[in-house]
Design an enzyme around this catalytic site. Structure first.
Site, mmCIF file in Angstrom:
data_model
loop_
_atom_site.group_PDB
_atom_site.id
_atom_site.type_symbol
_atom_site.label_atom_id
_atom_site.label_comp_id
_atom_site.label_asym_id
_atom_site.label_seq_id
_atom_site.Cartn_x
_atom_site.Cartn_y
_atom_site.Cartn_z
ATOM 1 N N CYS A 63 0.893 -1.559 0.032
ATOM 2 C CA CYS A 63 0.131 -0.259 -0.040
ATOM 3 C C CYS A 63 0.575 1.023 -0.087
ATOM 4 O O CYS A 63 1.545 1.726 0.927
ATOM 5 C CB CYS A 63 -0.934 -0.226 1.199
ATOM 6 N N TRP A 96 -7.678 -6.855 4.207
ATOM 7 C CA TRP A 96 -6.101 -7.433 4.674
ATOM 8 C C TRP A 96 -6.849 -8.532 5.798
ATOM 9 O O TRP A 96 -7.039 -8.350 6.996
ATOM 10 C CB TRP A 96 -5.691 -6.641 5.461
ATOM 11 N N ARG A 130 -14.866 1.432 5.927
ATOM 12 C CA ARG A 130 -13.521 0.447 4.793
ATOM 13 C C ARG A 130 -12.125 0.866 6.284
ATOM 14 O O ARG A 130 -12.295 0.672 7.358
ATOM 15 C CB ARG A 130 -13.248 1.510 4.197
ATOM 16 N N VAL A 131 -12.013 -0.788 6.032
ATOM 17 C CA VAL A 131 -10.806 -1.211 6.745
ATOM 18 C C VAL A 131 -9.524 -1.006 6.164
ATOM 19 O O VAL A 131 -9.064 -1.757 5.496
ATOM 20 C CB VAL A 131 -10.938 -2.883 7.188
ATOM 21 N N THR A 132 -8.554 -0.300 6.112
ATOM 22 C CA THR A 132 -7.532 -0.019 5.491
ATOM 23 C C THR A 132 -6.189 0.590 6.191
ATOM 24 O O THR A 132 -6.470 0.645 7.491
ATOM 25 C CB THR A 132 -7.590 1.730 4.739
ATOM 26 N N VAL A 133 -5.377 0.187 5.509
ATOM 27 C CA VAL A 133 -4.046 0.484 6.175
ATOM 28 C C VAL A 133 -3.322 1.899 6.054
ATOM 29 O O VAL A 133 -3.740 2.269 4.787
ATOM 30 C CB VAL A 133 -2.958 -0.356 5.878
ATOM 31 N N GLU A 148 -4.657 7.801 9.104
ATOM 32 C CA GLU A 148 -5.099 9.077 8.572
ATOM 33 C C GLU A 148 -3.689 9.195 7.648
ATOM 34 O O GLU A 148 -2.742 9.916 8.468
ATOM 35 C CB GLU A 148 -5.504 10.401 8.467
ATOM 36 N N SER A 149 -2.615 8.663 6.891
ATOM 37 C CA SER A 149 -1.575 8.729 6.993
ATOM 38 C C SER A 149 -0.788 10.445 6.328
ATOM 39 O O SER A 149 0.445 10.109 7.083
ATOM 40 C CB SER A 149 -1.260 7.688 5.380
ATOM 41 N N TYR A 195 -5.353 5.358 -8.646
ATOM 42 C CA TYR A 195 -7.087 4.660 -8.225
ATOM 43 C C TYR A 195 -8.106 5.115 -9.507
ATOM 44 O O TYR A 195 -8.865 4.162 -9.533
ATOM 45 C CB TYR A 195 -7.258 4.816 -6.698
#
Length: 324
Positions: A63, A96, A130-133, A148-149, A195
């Protein structure tokens, strides 16, 4: 990629029907901040004080958003202070997972849970989203600080300086006003633009995304003809936010997401610049091309239904970059 609805997992892809075939990214659900003294940050709750060993980072090597946080963890000397769990590269019906049958996938080093969604549910049992990294986890309060990156890298940039003694500043005050519009354009048309191109389900949505994407690559190529980095002679967060897309472009986005007018290797300045950032001390160790190539081609069956993983060109990332 599925999502949680009132704490229940649903294997649901993004809805592009209501958007005319366009991919729309959802906003991060957790927006708290770690600060040097535990005071409140720009959003969320206070009480998240920078402390060695208190926080855990959940990431995917594949990611680009999670990759940002790994880079800043390395640049800021945080490896001994913030430990990491790495998900499996395959993101299928369960999203994930913490399976460990891929080199580099660590499992959940904190709780031994099977899925990344379990971390979200531990923080918020009735979670919808959503399940995000990445996921930045507080071991003390047993909750998610942030997913939040763009904000996590700013926390890493400064909050732990008193602990590490590392005062390298990639978000310098005198450049912030200039950095923001550069970040905004690159995010909209390139970081997220790949994307929007790849996940488009109509020709119109694809065309609306892919042409601005290459306009931005052309703009950056011209900019790098006269400056070493995006903001001049100093490397900043703008460069590292861009790098995680560039390093994936030729191995993945060019073919898989149909971003194929040109490759990064076709841009002399961009290709040399990307190699310089890759060769920056500590950065190459955060790049895992096996996870990157496997994840995209194997996980997106709507784009690649037979899950064939291409062999890809051989690129020399260690070739001299000449940007000295």
């Amino acid at each position: 990629m599925g999502m949680l609805v009132d704490g229940t997992w649903q294997d649901t892809w993004y809805d592009t029907t209501s958007t005319g075939g366009a991919f729309k990214r959802t906003e991060a659900a957790f927006r708290n901040w770690i600060t040097a003294d535990g005071s409140a940050g720009p959003s969320g709750e206070d009480g998240f004080k920078a402390e060695s060993g208190r926080y855990h980072l959940y990431v995917s090597y594949a990611c680009p958003w999670a990759h940002r946080t790994l880079i800043f963890r390395a640049l800021k000397g945080l490896e001994d202070h913030i430990d990491v769990s790495v998900v499996h590269p395959d993101m299928l019906d369960d999203g994930w997972t913490f399976e460990t049958d891929a080199h580099g996938a660590t499992g959940d080093r904190l709780y031994g849970l099977p899925f990344a969604r379990d971390i979200y549910l531990k923080a918020k049992p009735a979670m919808t989203g959503r399940v995000t990294v990445p996921i930045l986890w507080d071991k003390s309060r047993e909750t998610i600080v942030s997913n939040e990156s763009s904000e996590i890298i700013r926390m890493f940039n400064a909050a732990f300086d008193g602990i590490t003694g590392n005062t390298a500043d990639f978000w310098p005050a005198d450049l912030r006003d200039a950095i923001e519009p550069v970040n905004a354009r690159i995010y909209d048309t390139l970081n997220n633009g790949v994307y929007k191109s790849g996940f488009a389900t109509t020709q119109e949505a694809y065309d609306a995304a892919v042409h601005p994407l290459f306009d931005t690559l052309d703009w950056i190529e011209d900019r790098l003809a006269s400056t070493r980095y995006l903001m001049g002679d100093r490397v900043t967060e703008a460069d590292w936010r861009l790098f995680t897309t560039l390093v994936r472009f030729d191995p993945v986005y060019h073919l898989h997401f149909k971003c194929n007018r040109r490759r990064i290797v076709d841009y002399p300045n961009l290709w040399a610049y990307t190699r310089e950032l890759y060769q920056w001390p500590g950065v190459s160790g955060t790049v895992n091309f096996d996870h990157i190539v496997r994840h995209y081609h194997y996980s997106h069956d709507s784009i690649n239904p037979h899950r064939i993983v291409p062999i890809n060109p051989v690129l020399d990332w260690e070739a001299p970059h000449g940007r000295g």
